[in-house]
Write a protein that holds these residues in place. Structure first.
Motif, PDB file in Angstrom:
ATOM      1  N   LEU A 146      57.165  42.071  75.515  1.00 15.44           N
ATOM      2  CA  LEU A 146      57.089  41.014  74.238  1.00 15.44           C
ATOM      3  C   LEU A 146      55.828  40.823  73.784  1.00 15.44           C
ATOM      4  O   LEU A 146      55.534  40.951  72.436  1.00 15.44           O
ATOM      5  CB  LEU A 146      57.601  39.763  74.955  1.00 15.44           C
ATOM      6  N   SER A 196      59.183  42.469  81.111  1.00  8.09           N
ATOM      7  CA  SER A 196      59.665  41.987  79.922  1.00  8.09           C
ATOM      8  C   SER A 196      58.684  41.181  79.265  1.00  8.09           C
ATOM      9  O   SER A 196      58.485  41.352  77.940  1.00  8.09           O
ATOM     10  CB  SER A 196      60.894  40.887  80.299  1.00  8.09           C
ATOM     11  N   LEU A 222      60.956  42.332  87.088  1.00 11.32           N
ATOM     12  CA  LEU A 222      61.546  42.536  85.704  1.00 11.32           C
ATOM     13  C   LEU A 222      61.071  41.570  84.695  1.00 11.32           C
ATOM     14  O   LEU A 222      60.712  41.792  83.471  1.00 11.32           O
ATOM     15  CB  LEU A 222      63.177  42.238  85.951  1.00 11.32           C
ATOM     16  N   GLN A 223      60.744  40.488  85.037  1.00  5.42           N
ATOM     17  CA  GLN A 223      59.997  39.485  84.204  1.00  5.42           C
ATOM     18  C   GLN A 223      58.714  39.870  83.860  1.00  5.42           C
ATOM     19  O   GLN A 223      58.349  39.559  82.525  1.00  5.42           O
ATOM     20  CB  GLN A 223      59.750  37.843  84.867  1.00  5.42           C
TER      21      GLN A 223
END
Length: 103
Positions: free
Chosen positions: A37, A33, A29-30
């Motif tokens: 970004l 993300s 998930l990081q």
């Protein structure tokens, strides 16, 4: 400033309160993300009408300010990897030789 605050809160929550059994999912998930970004930042910068003119107006000082930290990082990683990775390889060779002598 809001982004830094959100990142700090996320680090604290992930370190203190996030169950360890979900760390693999959290890492994915990081990564997703951060990818989104960076993509959004690229879209925002690319949509500016004078982006390339602004980029060129920054001049050579900005280029030098970017190149020196990059070169410094490369040199430090090289020195660190020579110091620690070579010693780990030597330890593995020594362990392998010790195991070979006992057979």
């Amino acid at each position: 400033m809001d982004v830094l605050f959100a990142m700090f809160v996320g680090i604290i929550v992930g370190y203190k309160f996030f169950p360890e059994k979900y760390h693999n999912h959290n890492s994915k998930l990081q990564f997703a993300s951060i990818t989104v970004l960076v993509f959004c930042m690229g879209v925002i910068l690319g949509s500016r009408p004078n982006f390339f003119a602004e980029l060129l107006s920054l001049g050579y000082k900005s280029l030098i300010l970017a190149i020196f930290p990059i070169l410094g990082s490369i040199i430090l990683v090289y020195i660190g990897s020579e110091k620690w990775l070579v010693s780990k390889n030597d330890e593995m060779e020594e362990l392998h030789n010790d195991l070979g002598n006992h057979e």
